[in-house]
Design a protein around this motif. Sequence first.
Motif, short mmCIF file in Angstrom:
data_model
loop_
_atom_site.label_atom_id
_atom_site.label_comp_id
_atom_site.label_asym_id
_atom_site.label_seq_id
_atom_site.Cartn_x
_atom_site.Cartn_y
_atom_site.Cartn_z
N ILE A 127 0.82 -1.19 0.02
CA ILE A 127 -0.04 -0.03 0.03
C ILE A 127 0.91 1.25 0.13
O ILE A 127 1.86 1.26 0.94
N GLU A 128 0.39 2.37 -0.80
CA GLU A 128 1.18 3.33 -0.81
C GLU A 128 0.45 4.63 -0.56
O GLU A 128 -0.05 5.33 -1.60
N PRO A 129 -0.06 4.86 0.65
CA PRO A 129 -0.97 5.87 0.92
C PRO A 129 -0.49 7.41 0.86
O PRO A 129 0.58 7.32 1.13
N THR A 130 -1.28 8.35 0.84
CA THR A 130 -0.94 9.75 0.68
C THR A 130 -1.44 10.55 1.98
O THR A 130 -2.47 10.09 2.38
N ALA A 131 -0.76 11.53 2.33
CA ALA A 131 -1.17 12.37 3.45
C ALA A 131 -2.51 12.97 2.97
O ALA A 131 -3.64 13.05 3.93
N THR A 132 -2.57 13.50 1.95
CA THR A 132 -4.03 14.24 1.71
C THR A 132 -5.05 13.13 1.50
O THR A 132 -6.19 13.75 1.60
N GLY A 133 -4.94 11.97 1.45
CA GLY A 133 -5.77 11.07 1.31
C GLY A 133 -6.41 10.59 2.41
O GLY A 133 -7.51 9.79 2.66
N HIS A 134 -5.61 11.14 3.56
CA HIS A 134 -6.09 10.51 4.99
C HIS A 134 -6.30 11.75 6.02
O HIS A 134 -5.74 11.68 7.20
N ILE A 135 -6.93 12.59 5.44
CA ILE A 135 -7.10 13.95 6.29
C ILE A 135 -8.06 13.78 7.16
O ILE A 135 -7.89 13.95 8.44
N ILE A 136 -9.16 12.85 6.83
CA ILE A 136 -10.10 12.54 7.76
C ILE A 136 -9.66 11.55 9.23
O ILE A 136 -10.05 12.02 10.30
N GLU A 137 -8.75 10.67 8.87
CA GLU A 137 -8.03 9.71 9.93
C GLU A 137 -7.46 10.75 10.71
O GLU A 137 -7.19 10.25 12.20
N GLN A 138 -6.62 11.62 10.16
CA GLN A 138 -5.75 12.54 11.05
C GLN A 138 -6.68 13.47 11.84
O GLN A 138 -6.36 13.33 13.08
N LEU A 139 -7.87 13.79 11.55
CA LEU A 139 -8.71 14.66 12.28
C LEU A 139 -9.30 13.76 13.39
O LEU A 139 -9.18 14.34 14.65
N GLU A 140 -9.49 12.37 13.05
CA GLU A 140 -9.78 11.71 14.06
C GLU A 140 -9.02 11.56 15.26
O GLU A 140 -9.36 11.48 16.46
N GLU A 229 0.51 12.07 9.89
CA GLU A 229 0.06 11.47 9.08
C GLU A 229 0.52 9.97 9.09
O GLU A 229 -0.06 9.11 8.81
N CYS A 230 1.63 9.68 9.46
CA CYS A 230 2.32 8.47 9.62
C CYS A 230 1.61 7.73 10.60
O CYS A 230 1.47 6.40 10.60
N THR A 231 1.19 8.17 11.45
CA THR A 231 0.48 7.56 12.92
C THR A 231 -0.78 7.10 12.17
O THR A 231 -1.43 6.12 12.32
N ALA A 232 -1.50 8.01 11.32
CA ALA A 232 -2.88 7.74 10.87
C ALA A 232 -2.87 6.73 9.95
O ALA A 232 -3.68 5.79 9.82
N MET A 233 -1.91 6.60 9.02
CA MET A 233 -1.75 5.87 7.76
C MET A 233 -1.08 4.43 8.34
O MET A 233 -1.50 3.37 7.99
N SER A 234 -0.24 4.57 9.30
CA SER A 234 0.40 3.23 9.72
C SER A 234 -0.72 2.38 10.54
O SER A 234 -1.02 1.10 10.34
N THR A 235 -1.49 3.09 11.64
CA THR A 235 -2.39 2.06 12.09
C THR A 235 -3.65 2.01 11.47
O THR A 235 -4.09 1.11 11.67
N LYS A 236 -3.96 2.73 10.54
CA LYS A 236 -5.07 2.42 9.60
C LYS A 236 -5.16 1.09 9.02
O LYS A 236 -5.65 0.39 8.89
N TYR A 237 -3.66 0.81 8.39
CA TYR A 237 -3.49 -0.15 7.64
C TYR A 237 -2.82 -1.49 8.41
O TYR A 237 -2.97 -2.53 7.88
N LEU A 238 -2.16 -1.16 9.38
CA LEU A 238 -1.38 -2.12 10.03
C LEU A 238 -2.08 -2.43 11.67
O LEU A 238 -1.55 -3.30 12.24
N GLY A 239 -2.91 -1.68 11.75
CA GLY A 239 -3.52 -1.87 13.19
C GLY A 239 -2.75 -0.89 14.35
O GLY A 239 -1.68 -0.20 14.09
N GLU A 240 -3.33 -0.87 15.62
CA GLU A 240 -2.86 0.06 16.75
C GLU A 240 -1.55 -0.35 17.11
O GLU A 240 -0.68 0.60 17.64
N THR A 241 -1.21 -1.73 16.94
CA THR A 241 0.25 -2.24 17.21
C THR A 241 0.60 -3.10 16.02
O THR A 241 -0.30 -3.76 15.64
N PHE A 242 1.86 -2.89 15.57
CA PHE A 242 2.25 -3.60 14.17
C PHE A 242 3.66 -3.90 14.51
O PHE A 242 4.45 -3.54 15.53
N ASP A 243 4.40 -4.73 13.46
CA ASP A 243 5.53 -5.05 13.93
C ASP A 243 6.65 -4.14 13.75
O ASP A 243 7.44 -4.07 14.59
#
Length: 493
Positions: A127-140, A229-243
């Motif tokens: 997955i190659e997500p973008t910061a602008t594609g995850h504004i809603i997740e960042q606001l949350e 953005e990295c907190t939003a995108m990493s936890t969205k796709y890999l979970g609240e704890t990842f490897d």
Amino acid sequence: MQLYQKQPLKITNSLTGKKEIFEPIDEGHVGMYVCGPTVYSNVHLGNCRTFMSFDMIFRYLRHLGYKVRYVRNITDAGHLVDDADEGEDKIAKKARLEKIEPMEVVQRYTIDFHNILDQFNFLPPSIEPTATGHIIEQLEIIKEILAKEYAYEINGSVYFDVKKFNKDYDYGKLSGRKLEDMIANTRELAAQSEKKNPQDFALWKKAEPEHIMRWPSPWGDGFPGWHLECTAMSTKYLGETFDIHGGGMDLKFPHHECEIAQAEASYGHAPVHYWMHANMLTLNGKKMAKSTGNNILPGEIFTGENDILSKPFTPSVVRFFMMQAHYTSILDLSNDALLASEKGFYRMMEAIDNLNDLGTKGTSDFNVPEWRQKCYDAMNDDFNTPILIAHLFEGVKHINLIKEEKENITAQDKELLQQTMHDFVFEVLGLEDKSEGNQDSNKLQGVVELLIQLRNEARTNKDFATSDKIRDQLSAMGIQLKDGKDGTTFSVS
Ligand SMILES: [Zn+2]
């Protein structure tokens, strides 16, 4: 039985500073996040080294049989020129200077980034997500951190309250810093700053009227802070704890430290089990910097259009060169180092080519299974590619001895030798055998040099019709001749 069950892997965890046995959260699966580029300029060679280290790590984890979800983001907003949450957005600044849309800047340099990585034979991330594609997740996440009272809003901006956070958690544990020391070492808060403490960092910044990249939020129009953005995108796709979370050494502080703080503040626990950091690349013993001219772009190495190296080098040679150092060591690039790597690379490719034609006997003088395990041992020891390459050259030595009929090999061992070379050289190190193409380019070089010589003879004889014809027809084929004081050189476009 999967290969990873037989090949225990150790990883140097930046969080503990120790080499630890790698145990993923879900058996057989690995979640890995790597901070990607801010796409406002051509990708740096130093960044390529970081991404290449994680490409090799991704390749080896897959080789061991893990199902890897590899997330590498694109930063297309929020990365400010100044790390203290002031100044312009890097992308918006470039857009203003070039009088184009910020998204044109993003598009141009995302294409450049992918193009260079393709030439280096990178595997695409899952997955190659973008910061602008995850504004809603960042606001949350900001809302969550505000609700937990580890952030405060002021004049339409939201800042993370580091001091408050540090009372309940430990800010600085990744980079080995103590908040008290940081406070003692900073001067008074700048008078115009609205932060409570200089260590606080922006989760959301109010957009001034001239700021083009802006989104609505409960606190007014603005844009997210870079770390979020990295907190939003990493936890969205890999979970609240990842490897695994990786990046360049320079991102350890403040970027990764802030990522940990954001995740702990909102989820109440640490986000990552293994933090990994790749070291930097220097050029001729000095830090690479555009401002000092001690800088070279990957494309300039491939074409040879630069003032630093004596000749062009293929992406595979550069990749081989980078793999000859451990990812946690500083690596220095120089003309001599690349020439040596080029020699080694072609020696290895030649041996692999010869491998097919080796005759077999009833006995082996080379213990192939033991040697294959040594290759694994090197990689299992925190991805030690320089040791792996030393073992591969041990294999090359035996291939050459067998070819010269000074040693013998059985058919079974020959097959395992071929398999091992293929696994580690092509699959794990990601090298490509471009020797055929290279022979073609050597031939082209010879032909053009012959034409340059004929043109020089024509000019000496004042036969300018012929000399011009050679130059113009080569130019029509995309081969440009350049006359300099040291003779004529050429470039292929
Ligand atoms: Zn990041």
